[in-house]
Each structure stands twice: as structure tokens, then as C-alpha cells.
Write an enzyme that holds these catalytic residues in place. Structure first.
Site, mmCIF file in Angstrom:
data_model
loop_
_atom_site.group_PDB
_atom_site.id
_atom_site.type_symbol
_atom_site.label_atom_id
_atom_site.label_comp_id
_atom_site.label_asym_id
_atom_site.label_seq_id
_atom_site.Cartn_x
_atom_site.Cartn_y
_atom_site.Cartn_z
ATOM 1 N N TYR A 14 0.810 -1.219 0.000
ATOM 2 C CA TYR A 14 0.000 0.000 0.000
ATOM 3 C C TYR A 14 0.847 1.274 0.000
ATOM 4 O O TYR A 14 0.286 2.377 -0.078
ATOM 5 C CB TYR A 14 -0.910 0.032 1.236
ATOM 6 C CG TYR A 14 -1.885 -1.112 1.317
ATOM 7 C CD1 TYR A 14 -2.933 -1.227 0.408
ATOM 8 C CD2 TYR A 14 -1.769 -2.082 2.310
ATOM 9 C CE1 TYR A 14 -3.841 -2.273 0.476
ATOM 10 C CE2 TYR A 14 -2.673 -3.137 2.393
ATOM 11 C CZ TYR A 14 -3.698 -3.224 1.475
ATOM 12 O OH TYR A 14 -4.592 -4.263 1.550
ATOM 13 N N HIS A 19 -4.349 6.198 -1.432
ATOM 14 C CA HIS A 19 -4.939 6.175 -0.087
ATOM 15 C C HIS A 19 -3.896 6.374 1.009
ATOM 16 O O HIS A 19 -4.246 6.595 2.163
ATOM 17 C CB HIS A 19 -5.658 4.843 0.121
ATOM 18 C CG HIS A 19 -6.956 4.962 0.858
ATOM 19 N ND1 HIS A 19 -7.693 6.139 0.943
ATOM 20 C CD2 HIS A 19 -7.683 4.035 1.559
ATOM 21 C CE1 HIS A 19 -8.790 5.926 1.640
ATOM 22 N NE2 HIS A 19 -8.814 4.670 2.039
ATOM 23 N N ASN A 66 -9.592 1.872 8.106
ATOM 24 C CA ASN A 66 -10.953 1.884 8.654
ATOM 25 C C ASN A 66 -11.017 1.987 10.171
ATOM 26 O O ASN A 66 -12.065 2.320 10.731
ATOM 27 C CB ASN A 66 -11.706 0.627 8.209
ATOM 28 C CG ASN A 66 -11.966 0.612 6.711
ATOM 29 O OD1 ASN A 66 -11.519 1.489 5.983
ATOM 30 N ND2 ASN A 66 -12.692 -0.386 6.261
ATOM 31 N N ASP A 93 -5.746 11.580 2.300
ATOM 32 C CA ASP A 93 -6.059 11.709 0.880
ATOM 33 C C ASP A 93 -7.506 12.139 0.676
ATOM 34 O O ASP A 93 -8.382 11.806 1.469
ATOM 35 C CB ASP A 93 -5.835 10.365 0.179
ATOM 36 C CG ASP A 93 -6.751 9.285 0.739
ATOM 37 O OD1 ASP A 93 -7.683 8.871 0.029
ATOM 38 O OD2 ASP A 93 -6.536 8.847 1.897
ATOM 39 N N ASN A 114 -13.425 6.418 4.990
ATOM 40 C CA ASN A 114 -13.588 5.600 6.192
ATOM 41 C C ASN A 114 -12.605 5.948 7.303
ATOM 42 O O ASN A 114 -12.908 5.784 8.482
ATOM 43 C CB ASN A 114 -13.471 4.113 5.840
ATOM 44 C CG ASN A 114 -14.675 3.621 5.061
ATOM 45 O OD1 ASN A 114 -15.789 4.084 5.257
ATOM 46 N ND2 ASN A 114 -14.450 2.688 4.136
#
Length: 212
Positions: A14, A19, A66, A93, A114
Site C-alpha cells: 500500500y 490512499h 478503517n 487523501d 472511512n
């Protein structure tokens, strides 16, 4: 002590996705301050720095996006922060803003993010300072913002590695985010909003000054 949190997802897969712009922004601040985000507290990777003449704790929650609020709330308690609206800055972001732009806000709704939803839920308030880092499509030729166009496939886009040219744009933005944080700490949020909540090519902006 001020708490500056970047939102993102842990894991090398990631690292350079849209994100994770918040993680990358905090990493840039840490790098420029000569520290490594290596300490673990409040379910986050952290580092203490001196920024804008103030003691600051940088943090990257390891809870995944989240559940970011669990880490932020834990750090707020540990640092005994009483005024969240002034002493917490969250970097994240924003798909609705085009890549290359940032916006500073003192409050706001999650708008489908989220991580933001989790932070507001854990803190029990939407009154916390945030710097939104645009990751949407660049502005269109006629001046309209194109960020909204990727909403339909937003989740896939946000978790996919950014292309080389996109990372080059984001790299410049990360420096601007650090400058925005410093101005918030030294001159206050109103001054920072006046300076950084304009388009990069608007007269008076930092980028416009550099081009002159």
C-alpha cells in the site's frame, strides 16, 4: 504537545497508493526533520520532532485505514490532549480534490472516507483540523476540477500503485503539506488556510511566487 497523524494502510503493497498520501506526508515531515518513524505507541508508528518551534508527535496508525480512530484516540489520551480542535492535525487523501492540490479545514464530514469517519467517531467530534491531499484526476483544461470522475471506481483506484508521473506531482505536494503544517503551528490556521487553500497557480500562492 501537538499530534500530527497521517492516515493510511500499513504494508509495502500500500506504500505508494493514493490512499496512503497521509502516511507519505508524515514520512516527508519526519525525513526533513531527520527522524525515523520507528517508535510504537498508541497502536501507531511514531516519532518526536521539533516543528515550527513546537514539540510534535508524528504518528502513522497501524490499525489500517478503517480503524484509524482507535489509534488517534489512544494517542490523544496518552498525550493528555484536552483541546483536540487545536492540538490535533490529521493528514489524509481526498479523492474529490485533484492531484496537486491541498485544502486545510477545521472540521467537516467524512464524505465517504472511512479513515475520517473512524477518527471522528473515536474522538466524538468532527471539530479537528485536517489537511486534505488531493489524489483525484487533475483539473480539466477548462478549469473544472476532475477529481470526482474517478469516484465510481474509487476503492480500486485508491488502493492501486500510483504511476510515475503521479508520484512526481505528489512529491511536490508533500513539501507543500509540510509547509502548511508549519504555518498552522507558527501563524495559525486562518493564515495557513488563506495561503494554501488556493490553486497552486493563483497569484500569491507559494508556487506562483516561485515561478516569478
Amino acid at each position: 504537545m501537538k499530534l500530527i497523524v497521517g492516515l493510511g494502510n500499513p504494508g509495502i503493497e500500500y506504500q505508494f497508493t493514493p490512499h496512503n498520501a497521509g502516511f507519505l506526508a508524515v514520512d516527508r515531515i519526519a525525513e526533513d526533520c531527520g527522524v525515523v518513524m520507528a517508535n510504537r505507541r498508541g497502536r501507531a508508528l511514531t516519532a518526536k520532532v521539533k516543528l515550527g518551534g513546537q514539540d510534535v508527535l508524528l504518528a502513522k496508525p497501524e490499525t489500517f485505514m478503517n480503524l484509524s480512530g482507535l489509534s488517534v484516540a489512544a494517542l490523544v489520551r496518552e498525550l493528555e490532549i484536552e483541546n483536540v480542535s487545536e492540538d490535533v492535525i490529521v493528514l489524509y487523501d481526498e479523492l474529490a480534490l485533484p492531484l496537486g492540490t491541498i485544502r486545510i479545514r477545521q472540521n467537516g464530514r467524512a464524505n465517504g472516507h472511512n479513515g475520517v469517519k473512524s477518527v471522528s467517531g473515536a474522538l466524538g467530534t468532527e471539530e479537528w483540523l485536517r489537511i486534505r491531499i488531493g489524489v483525484g484526476k487533475p483539473a480539466l483544461a477548462d478549469g473544472r476540477e476532475g477529481g470526482q470522475q474517478v469516484r465510481a471506481g474509487g476503492s480500486d483506484y485508491l488502493l492501486s500503485p500510483m504511476r510515475k508521473q503521479e508520484l512526481a506531482v505528489l512529491d511536490e505536494v508533500l513539501d507543500r503539506v509540510k509547509s502548511a503544517v508549519e504555518m498552522v503551528l507558527t501563524k495559525g490556521v486562518s493564515a495557513a488556510m488563506s495561503e494554501f487553500n488556493r490553486r497552486p497557480d493563483e497569484p500569491g500562492s507559494e508556487e506562483s511566487k516561485e515561478k516569478q
